[in-house]
Every structure is written in structure tokens, then in C-alpha cells.
Design a protein around this motif. Structure first.
Motif, PDB file in Angstrom:
ATOM      1  N   LEU A   1       0.827  -1.209   0.000  1.00  0.00           N
ATOM      2  CA  LEU A   1       0.000   0.000   0.000  1.00  0.00           C
ATOM      3  C   LEU A   1       0.860   1.257   0.000  1.00  0.00           C
ATOM      4  O   LEU A   1       0.571   2.233  -0.703  1.00  0.00           O
ATOM      5  N   ILE A   2       1.958   1.226   0.772  1.00  0.00           N
ATOM      6  CA  ILE A   2       2.875   2.384   0.797  1.00  0.00           C
ATOM      7  C   ILE A   2       3.532   2.571  -0.569  1.00  0.00           C
ATOM      8  O   ILE A   2       3.650   3.701  -1.075  1.00  0.00           O
ATOM      9  N   ILE A   3       3.950   1.462  -1.190  1.00  0.00           N
ATOM     10  CA  ILE A   3       4.559   1.540  -2.529  1.00  0.00           C
ATOM     11  C   ILE A   3       3.565   2.107  -3.527  1.00  0.00           C
ATOM     12  O   ILE A   3       3.914   2.938  -4.377  1.00  0.00           O
ATOM     13  N   LEU A   4       2.285   1.671  -3.418  1.00  0.00           N
ATOM     14  CA  LEU A   4       1.248   2.159  -4.326  1.00  0.00           C
ATOM     15  C   LEU A   4       1.068   3.669  -4.181  1.00  0.00           C
ATOM     16  O   LEU A   4       0.958   4.394  -5.183  1.00  0.00           O
TER      17      LEU A   4
ATOM     18  N   LEU B   1       3.956   5.442  -5.799  1.00  0.00           N
ATOM     19  CA  LEU B   1       3.845   5.421  -7.264  1.00  0.00           C
ATOM     20  C   LEU B   1       2.830   6.453  -7.758  1.00  0.00           C
ATOM     21  O   LEU B   1       3.033   7.086  -8.800  1.00  0.00           O
ATOM     22  N   ILE B   2       1.730   6.607  -7.008  1.00  0.00           N
ATOM     23  CA  ILE B   2       0.732   7.616  -7.402  1.00  0.00           C
ATOM     24  C   ILE B   2       1.322   9.021  -7.291  1.00  0.00           C
ATOM     25  O   ILE B   2       1.085   9.880  -8.151  1.00  0.00           O
ATOM     26  N   LEU B   3       2.127   9.263  -6.257  1.00  0.00           N
ATOM     27  CA  LEU B   3       2.797  10.562  -6.113  1.00  0.00           C
ATOM     28  C   LEU B   3       3.774  10.810  -7.267  1.00  0.00           C
ATOM     29  O   LEU B   3       3.864  11.926  -7.797  1.00  0.00           O
TER      30      LEU B   3
ATOM     31  N   ALA C   1      -1.986  -2.642  -7.354  1.00  0.00           N
ATOM     32  CA  ALA C   1      -3.391  -2.493  -6.966  1.00  0.00           C
ATOM     33  C   ALA C   1      -4.166  -3.787  -7.204  1.00  0.00           C
ATOM     34  O   ALA C   1      -5.056  -4.153  -6.417  1.00  0.00           O
ATOM     35  N   THR C   2      -3.837  -4.504  -8.259  1.00  0.00           N
ATOM     36  CA  THR C   2      -4.508  -5.782  -8.551  1.00  0.00           C
ATOM     37  C   THR C   2      -4.207  -6.810  -7.463  1.00  0.00           C
ATOM     38  O   THR C   2      -5.110  -7.518  -6.976  1.00  0.00           O
ATOM     39  N   ILE C   3      -2.937  -6.875  -7.059  1.00  0.00           N
ATOM     40  CA  ILE C   3      -2.546  -7.815  -5.994  1.00  0.00           C
ATOM     41  C   ILE C   3      -3.265  -7.475  -4.697  1.00  0.00           C
ATOM     42  O   ILE C   3      -3.810  -8.358  -3.999  1.00  0.00           O
TER      43      ILE C   3
END
Length: 422
Positions: free
Chosen positions: A10-13, A16-18, A81-83
Motif C-alpha cells: 500500500l505504501i509503494i502504491l 507510485l501515485i505521487l 493495486a490488482t494484488i
């Protein structure tokens, strides 16, 4: 990624959005920068502006870098996000993750950063240019490969990849001046627009016509010459022999009065004080003539047609008045002196007035692509010399010929209150 905890994913996601938001905002900011302000800042030593200019010099590389980075980040974010979706919601996780990620990316990685970048491009672009500079160096081989493939495909489609010139056209520059608003005072805007219009105006449009030239015949009686010199309303007077086409030259009243004070004033001494004539071909644009006056160090010239006949007189002051407006010592009669308002709302107008001056003074819209004076315009329209009290409607303006003399119209009454577009 099975061994990575859900919290870390979740932190990596979020990271990546940032990063996606950074690439989106950087793209909009770099492409929204005002190129002319950017050059101004760069010329003044602004480091961020200099970096931005170098990046924008090769927009294909810059866009390629940003799109590669953005797509890599978005694809990786989609995978994570899929995982997460499958882990949290099972079989429905794929659909939920797709919907949620699409909304989050759209709001936080696209619309919001691009809106902020469009509103404040310099704040985003200048710091971002430092990161983009190093990223471009790092991913240059990949960027070049993508650009080569893209250029090949575009050539197959018949699309040229040569960058268009971003220089402003005259009409675009005119729009910039108009839209400057309070940044440029209205008076200065008018002057700038007048400069842009110089190439559209020729010397015939502003010259003192041949019939109105104040000139002295050197073959007249000397007492008459002396009287005309003393009474001259101008500082420079044209001298001629019998016919104005046989012009001798200009004499400055300062030189003539100096001769008088020394009691050396005579025809011969007056002729010795004459300055050489300077001729201007008719049809010369004002911007060209202004440069010619400067190059030849002249201030006054005679306009001649293709046969060498004198058509009128133009001075440096006349051209400058086209830019800054009338001086208090104009060599030609100001339009307001040729226009007399009447109690019924009409105007009595000297028909020798220049049409451009009339349009400027009264904010009217008589055509200026033909005859230069109101008299000439009416004669061209009627195709004959009219009688007094002849009425007509010209360019939508009702008018009456009041006075005719010496084969020309002297005075016209125009009634703008009854105007209708022609």
C-alpha cells in the motif's frame, strides 16, 4: 510479491501515485511556460529558466522521458493495486481495484497536479527541471530508442517532425499588446500598435498634398519673396522656379533670418542657403521611409510619382506623429481644425482633409484603400465634379456637398446621426 506485506504494498502504491502526479504536473508545467518570459528570465541569469529552456529545445526527448516515466509508474501501480484487491476482496478484488485505482489516478495523479501546474507553471517547472535533467541523462538511451521508433512511424504516416517556428506573427503580436491590459498603459498600447501599422501606411497617406504646399517662387519680385519668408508658418520652406515641379530646394528660416540680420539678404544669397532636395518615391511604406530618413540623415522630403512629378511633402515629424500622435507644432493642419460641429449634430468638414485623419478624429470608417482625401473619395464615387447642395450616402454616411470651387469640393456636411452600414 506474495512475501511482501499488504502494508508495504500500500505504501509503494501511494508512492507510485505521487510519482505519477509529479510526471503529470511536470509535463503540463513545462508545456505551459511562457516562452518569452522564460527567455527573459534566462537572460537575467535564472538557473531554473536556463534548465527549462535546454529541456524545451528538444521537446521530443522531454515528452518521451515524461511519458515513459508516467507509463512505467502507472503500469506498476496497476499491478500492485490488482494484488492488493485480490488479497483484500478475493475474486471481486480485480474489479474493485481497477475502479478505485482509476478514480484515484484520475483525481490525484492527473487532474489535480495538472490544474496546479497550469495555474503556477514556473513554480512547478523550475524545480522539476532539475530532476528531469538527471532523469533524461539516466534514461537517454531508452528515450532515443522510443523517439527513433516514433519518428519512423510518423514518417510512414507522412507527418513531418520538424519543429514549427514559435516566433510571433504581426497579428499575434498585436493580440498580445491588446491583451496586456493594465500591464501596458493604454497610451503605450496605442503607440505600439501604431508602430506595427507603419508598414501598412504609405507616404501618400500622411503627406502634405501638392496643392497645400507652402512654397516660394524664386522668380517673383524680391519684396514678395521677402514677405513670404517672414510670414512663413514653417521652419523650412520649399523654393521653386515658376512651376513647383522645378523645385530648387528647401531653405531654413533660421538661415534666411541670419542673412537678413547681416543685411545680406538677396535672391542670390537665399539660393546659396538652399539645402539639397531629398526625393521619396510614392508608395514607400512609413517603416521604410523612417529608416531612410535615419540612414540619410534627412528630416524632410518631396514625394514624387513614377514620372518625377511632385505629389506632396513628408517630414520626419509626420511619421513620428503616426506613432505618438500630433505634436503641438504640426506641419499639417490638425483634423479638429478641419471639422466644425453643428447644432443639429452634423459636421462641416474641409473636404481636403486626409481620410485617415478623419477616421481617427471622428472614429468613423471611411475606406482608406483608394483616394487619400475626402474630396477625392467623393469624386471617385460620383465620377464627376458635383454641384453645391448635392446629397449622397457614402460608406453609409449621409452627406451634402456644401461648397465647390476650383474644380474641387471645398466643404462637406456629414450627418453621422443617420449613419447606417453600407
Amino acid at each position: 510479491m506474495d512475501d511482501i506485506s499488504t502494508g508495504i504494498l500500500l505504501i509503494i502504491l501511494l508512492l507510485l501515485i505521487l510519482i505519477s502526479a509529479y510526471f503529470s504536473g511536470s509535463e503540463t508545467a513545462m508545456m505551459t511556460l511562457n516562452r518569452y518570459r522564460l527567455r527573459h528570465l534566462a537572460n537575467n541569469g535564472h538557473k531554473g529558466a536556463k534548465r527549462a529552456i535546454k529541456l524545451l529545445d528538444r521537446p521530443d526527448k522531454l515528452i518521451g522521458l515524461i511519458l515513459i516515466g508516467n507509463n512505467l509508474v502507472n503500469i506498476l501501480a496497476s499491478s500492485i493495486a490488482t494484488i492488493l484487491g485480490i488479497r483484500l476482496w478475493g475474486d471481486l478484488g480485480l474489479a474493485i481495484a481497477t475502479g478505485v485505482l482509476t478514480l484515484v489516478v484520475l483525481v490525484f495523479a492527473e487532474v489535480t497536479p495538472k490544474t496546479v501546474a497550469a495555474l503556477h507553471p514556473e513554480r512547478i517547472a523550475f524545480p522539476s527541471s532539475l530532476i528531469l535533467k538527471w532523469l533524461l541523462w539516466l534514461f537517454l538511451p531508452l528515450v532515443k530508442s522510443v523517439n527513433i521508433i516514433t519518428s519512423f512511424i510518423l514518417r510512414l504516416m507522412g507527418i513531418r517532425t520538424i519543429r514549427a517556428d514559435d516566433a510571433l506573427s504581426q497579428e499575434e503580436l498585436r493580440t498580445v499588446v491588446h491583451e496586456a491590459g493594465a500591464l501596458i498603459p493604454r497610451r503605450h498600447q496605442e503607440m505600439l500598435l501604431s508602430i506595427l501599422d507603419l508598414e501598412k501606411v504609405t507616404v501618400e497617406d500622411i503627406m502634405v498634398p501638392r496643392s497645400e504646399l507652402y512654397a516660394i517662387n524664386v522668380n517673383d519680385d524680391f519684396k514678395s519673396i521677402n514677405k513670404q519668408v517672414i510670414q512663413s508658418p514653417h521652419t523650412r520652406v520649399l523654393l521653386y522656379r515658376d512651376n513647383i515641379d522645378d523645385a530648387v530646394g528647401f531653405v531654413h528660416l533660421r538661415d534666411a533670418l541670419r542673412l537678413q540680420s547681416k543685411e545680406q539678404f538677396s535672391k542670390s544669397s537665399l539660393l546659396r542657403a538652399v539645402k539639397e532636395l531629398y526625393f521619396i518615391p510614392e508608395g514607400t511604406p512609413l517603416n521604410v521611409q523612417l529608416a531612410n530618413f535615419q540612414h540619410n540623415k534627412e528630416r524632410i522630403g518631396l514625394v514624387v510619382d513614377e514620372y518625377g512629378d511632385i505629389q506632396g511633402l513628408v517630414t520626419l515629424e509626420d511619421i513620428l506623429e503616426e506613432i505618438v500622435g500630433d505634436f503641438t507644432t504640426s506641419m499639417i493642419t490638425t483634423p479638429s481644425e478641419d471639422i466644425t460641429p453643428q447644432q443639429d449634430g452634423s459636421f462641416l468638414i474641409d473636404a481636403t482633409i486626409n481620410i485617415r485623419d478623419l477616421n481617427k478624429e471622428m472614429e468613423w470608417d471611411f475606406p482608406t484603400d483608394g483616394p487619400k482625401t475626402l474630396n477625392g473619395l467623393i469624386l471617385e464615387y460620383l465620377e464627376e465634379i458635383p454641384q453645391a447642395n448635392t446629397s449622397l450616402r457614402l460608406a453609409g454616411y449621409p452627406m451634402e456637398v456644401v461648397e465647390v470651387a476650383d474644380n474641387m469640393i471645398k466643404t462637406v456636411r456629414i450627418m453621422p446621426q443617420f449613419y447606417r452600414p453600407s
